[in-house]
Design a protein around this motif. Sequence first.
Motif, mmCIF file in Angstrom:
data_model
loop_
_atom_site.group_PDB
_atom_site.id
_atom_site.type_symbol
_atom_site.label_atom_id
_atom_site.label_comp_id
_atom_site.label_asym_id
_atom_site.label_seq_id
_atom_site.Cartn_x
_atom_site.Cartn_y
_atom_site.Cartn_z
ATOM 1 N N VAL A 253 0.856 -1.190 0.000
ATOM 2 C CA VAL A 253 0.000 0.000 0.000
ATOM 3 C C VAL A 253 0.889 1.235 0.000
ATOM 4 O O VAL A 253 1.816 1.345 0.812
ATOM 5 C CB VAL A 253 -0.949 0.020 1.214
ATOM 6 N N ILE A 254 0.595 2.148 -0.910
ATOM 7 C CA ILE A 254 1.390 3.359 -1.098
ATOM 8 C C ILE A 254 0.523 4.585 -0.850
ATOM 9 O O ILE A 254 -0.582 4.689 -1.397
ATOM 10 C CB ILE A 254 1.965 3.408 -2.530
ATOM 11 N N GLU A 255 1.019 5.498 -0.013
ATOM 12 C CA GLU A 255 0.360 6.794 0.143
ATOM 13 C C GLU A 255 0.916 7.738 -0.913
ATOM 14 O O GLU A 255 2.137 7.914 -1.026
ATOM 15 C CB GLU A 255 0.597 7.387 1.530
ATOM 16 N N LEU A 256 0.036 8.351 -1.694
ATOM 17 C CA LEU A 256 0.442 9.283 -2.737
ATOM 18 C C LEU A 256 0.585 10.695 -2.171
ATOM 19 O O LEU A 256 -0.067 11.052 -1.185
ATOM 20 C CB LEU A 256 -0.579 9.279 -3.877
ATOM 21 N N ALA A 257 1.436 11.500 -2.828
ATOM 22 C CA ALA A 257 1.729 12.865 -2.370
ATOM 23 C C ALA A 257 1.392 13.866 -3.473
ATOM 24 O O ALA A 257 2.290 14.417 -4.117
ATOM 25 C CB ALA A 257 3.195 12.978 -1.967
ATOM 26 N N PRO A 258 0.111 14.128 -3.718
ATOM 27 C CA PRO A 258 -0.271 14.994 -4.842
ATOM 28 C C PRO A 258 0.193 16.436 -4.719
ATOM 29 O O PRO A 258 0.275 17.140 -5.728
ATOM 30 C CB PRO A 258 -1.802 14.900 -4.852
ATOM 31 N N ASP A 259 0.517 16.902 -3.517
ATOM 32 C CA ASP A 259 0.991 18.277 -3.373
ATOM 33 C C ASP A 259 2.388 18.468 -3.958
ATOM 34 O O ASP A 259 2.820 19.606 -4.168
ATOM 35 C CB ASP A 259 1.005 18.692 -1.897
ATOM 36 N N PHE A 260 3.093 17.370 -4.215
ATOM 37 C CA PHE A 260 4.468 17.473 -4.705
ATOM 38 C C PHE A 260 4.625 17.058 -6.170
ATOM 39 O O PHE A 260 5.574 17.501 -6.821
ATOM 40 C CB PHE A 260 5.398 16.636 -3.822
ATOM 41 N N ALA A 261 3.757 16.208 -6.668
ATOM 42 C CA ALA A 261 3.868 15.760 -8.066
ATOM 43 C C ALA A 261 2.472 15.547 -8.639
ATOM 44 O O ALA A 261 2.086 14.427 -8.977
ATOM 45 C CB ALA A 261 4.695 14.482 -8.147
ATOM 46 N N PRO A 262 1.680 16.610 -8.770
ATOM 47 C CA PRO A 262 0.270 16.456 -9.155
ATOM 48 C C PRO A 262 0.045 15.840 -10.530
ATOM 49 O O PRO A 262 -0.886 15.049 -10.705
ATOM 50 C CB PRO A 262 -0.272 17.890 -9.087
ATOM 51 N N VAL A 263 0.878 16.164 -11.520
ATOM 52 C CA VAL A 263 0.663 15.626 -12.868
ATOM 53 C C VAL A 263 1.027 14.146 -12.911
ATOM 54 O O VAL A 263 0.290 13.323 -13.475
ATOM 55 C CB VAL A 263 1.473 16.426 -13.910
ATOM 56 N N ALA B 213 8.867 18.401 -15.037
ATOM 57 C CA ALA B 213 9.859 17.854 -14.098
ATOM 58 C C ALA B 213 9.444 18.227 -12.677
ATOM 59 O O ALA B 213 9.871 19.249 -12.134
ATOM 60 C CB ALA B 213 11.245 18.392 -14.421
ATOM 61 N N GLU B 214 8.619 17.388 -12.078
ATOM 62 C CA GLU B 214 8.089 17.682 -10.742
ATOM 63 C C GLU B 214 9.067 17.192 -9.670
ATOM 64 O O GLU B 214 8.745 16.350 -8.839
ATOM 65 C CB GLU B 214 6.716 17.040 -10.584
ATOM 66 N N TYR B 215 10.264 17.753 -9.716
ATOM 67 C CA TYR B 215 11.319 17.352 -8.795
ATOM 68 C C TYR B 215 11.353 18.240 -7.556
ATOM 69 O O TYR B 215 11.956 17.877 -6.545
ATOM 70 C CB TYR B 215 12.676 17.390 -9.494
ATOM 71 N N ASP B 216 10.756 19.417 -7.653
ATOM 72 C CA ASP B 216 10.594 20.289 -6.501
ATOM 73 C C ASP B 216 9.374 21.164 -6.742
ATOM 74 O O ASP B 216 8.745 21.094 -7.800
ATOM 75 C CB ASP B 216 11.853 21.123 -6.230
ATOM 76 N N ARG B 217 9.043 21.977 -5.764
ATOM 77 C CA ARG B 217 7.892 22.861 -5.875
ATOM 78 C C ARG B 217 8.152 24.095 -5.011
ATOM 79 O O ARG B 217 9.141 24.162 -4.258
ATOM 80 C CB ARG B 217 6.610 22.163 -5.425
ATOM 81 N N ALA B 218 7.246 25.059 -5.100
ATOM 82 C CA ALA B 218 7.394 26.270 -4.292
ATOM 83 C C ALA B 218 7.227 25.934 -2.815
ATOM 84 O O ALA B 218 6.336 25.165 -2.426
ATOM 85 C CB ALA B 218 6.371 27.315 -4.717
ATOM 86 N N THR C 65 14.499 21.753 1.826
ATOM 87 C CA THR C 65 14.092 23.086 1.392
ATOM 88 C C THR C 65 15.318 23.962 1.184
ATOM 89 O O THR C 65 16.384 23.722 1.755
ATOM 90 C CB THR C 65 13.173 23.779 2.424
ATOM 91 N N ASP C 66 15.137 24.978 0.351
ATOM 92 C CA ASP C 66 16.158 26.000 0.143
ATOM 93 C C ASP C 66 15.484 27.352 0.330
ATOM 94 O O ASP C 66 14.796 27.841 -0.571
ATOM 95 C CB ASP C 66 16.761 25.888 -1.254
ATOM 96 N N PRO C 67 15.633 27.973 1.496
ATOM 97 C CA PRO C 67 14.970 29.256 1.744
ATOM 98 C C PRO C 67 15.381 30.347 0.762
ATOM 99 O O PRO C 67 14.591 31.251 0.485
ATOM 100 C CB PRO C 67 15.403 29.597 3.177
ATOM 101 N N GLU C 68 16.603 30.279 0.217
ATOM 102 C CA GLU C 68 17.047 31.319 -0.711
ATOM 103 C C GLU C 68 16.308 31.241 -2.042
ATOM 104 O O GLU C 68 15.964 32.261 -2.634
ATOM 105 C CB GLU C 68 18.557 31.215 -0.936
ATOM 106 N N THR C 69 16.072 30.033 -2.532
ATOM 107 C CA THR C 69 15.354 29.882 -3.800
ATOM 108 C C THR C 69 13.858 29.716 -3.591
ATOM 109 O O THR C 69 13.086 29.792 -4.546
ATOM 110 C CB THR C 69 15.885 28.665 -4.579
ATOM 111 N N GLY C 70 13.454 29.452 -2.341
ATOM 112 C CA GLY C 70 12.036 29.269 -2.059
ATOM 113 C C GLY C 70 11.478 27.972 -2.608
ATOM 114 O O GLY C 70 10.306 27.907 -2.972
#
Length: 320
Positions: free
Chosen positions: A81-91, A140-145, A174-179
């Motif tokens: 069973v896998i929990e999905l993380a749509p907030d990070f890779a919605p497409v 490329a959903e490798y990161d997000r805001a 996280t990278d606070p400088e790049t947000g």
Amino acid sequence: MAGIWRNGVALITASILGACASTAPRHEQKPSARYTFWRPAPVQGAAEPSDVVKQAPPEAWRRIAPENLLVMDLKDGARVVIELAPDFAPVHIANIRAFARAGWWNAATIYRVQDNYVSQWGNGDATGPLPAGVVKQPPAEYDRALAGLPFRPLGYPDSYAPVTGHSDSWPVGTDPETGRAWLTHCYGYVGVGRDLSPDTGTGGELYAVIGHAPRHLDLNIALIGRVIEGMPALSARPRGTGALGMYETPAKEAIPIARVRLAVDMPEGERPAYEVLRSDSDSFSRVVTGRANRGGEFFIRPAGGVDVCNVPVPVRKVGG
């Protein structure tokens, strides 16, 4: 003669340096730069994480929505069973839902088990048409805001990200400088197999981390979730002897998949249900402190620090 010459050179050099020193302007000596180090500060008497989890109040838990549960049944009777993380890779996750509903993985296989790395499944080199609604080239959903994400800093340094912590119970860098923010490759986390860039993978080929956290993959592959039940069905398998842990005789070695469904599409009486400890709860903070400062009869010296992947987020199975 050679020895005398070397001595002569030494004397001449010393004389020149002495002359330069006598004519050069004098400056006050500045203190030498000193490296600063993070030093662990162990906490004595921290609560045992398992005790904290047992005592966590109902409001400290978050129910996982059934549309975010991917249920993979193997032909040998095991279930993952896998929990999905749509907030990070919605497409990618929209693709995965479409794949599941189209029966894409029904009769697919686990065809790669690489020691201390990943277990991978899918249809391998299948070239048939993709199910309706699948985006062939997702972004490329490798990161997000980072903006808009709830974030609890871990509080300890990291080698792969300026700051790590948890967002809605997901481990993130996280990278606070790049947000920017991104999921981290921890044990049991699930990513999208892809070819060389610019390919990003459709989500039809997936893998789960079954070894030491390969954090060098962070920001290079789309992570879509984590295994919350059934890890032995992926990790406790014979290792592939081919390149990258591939099974060399798939017909004999590959582990067949019976079907993959979303929990929301299963009959209500058959749906598995789970809760995850909320990372914004006091209980979670106590779990982090306990993981960083193991005590009890066995541990002699608490570490006083912890890596984000060494704080497994507590998950529990509940009634439907």
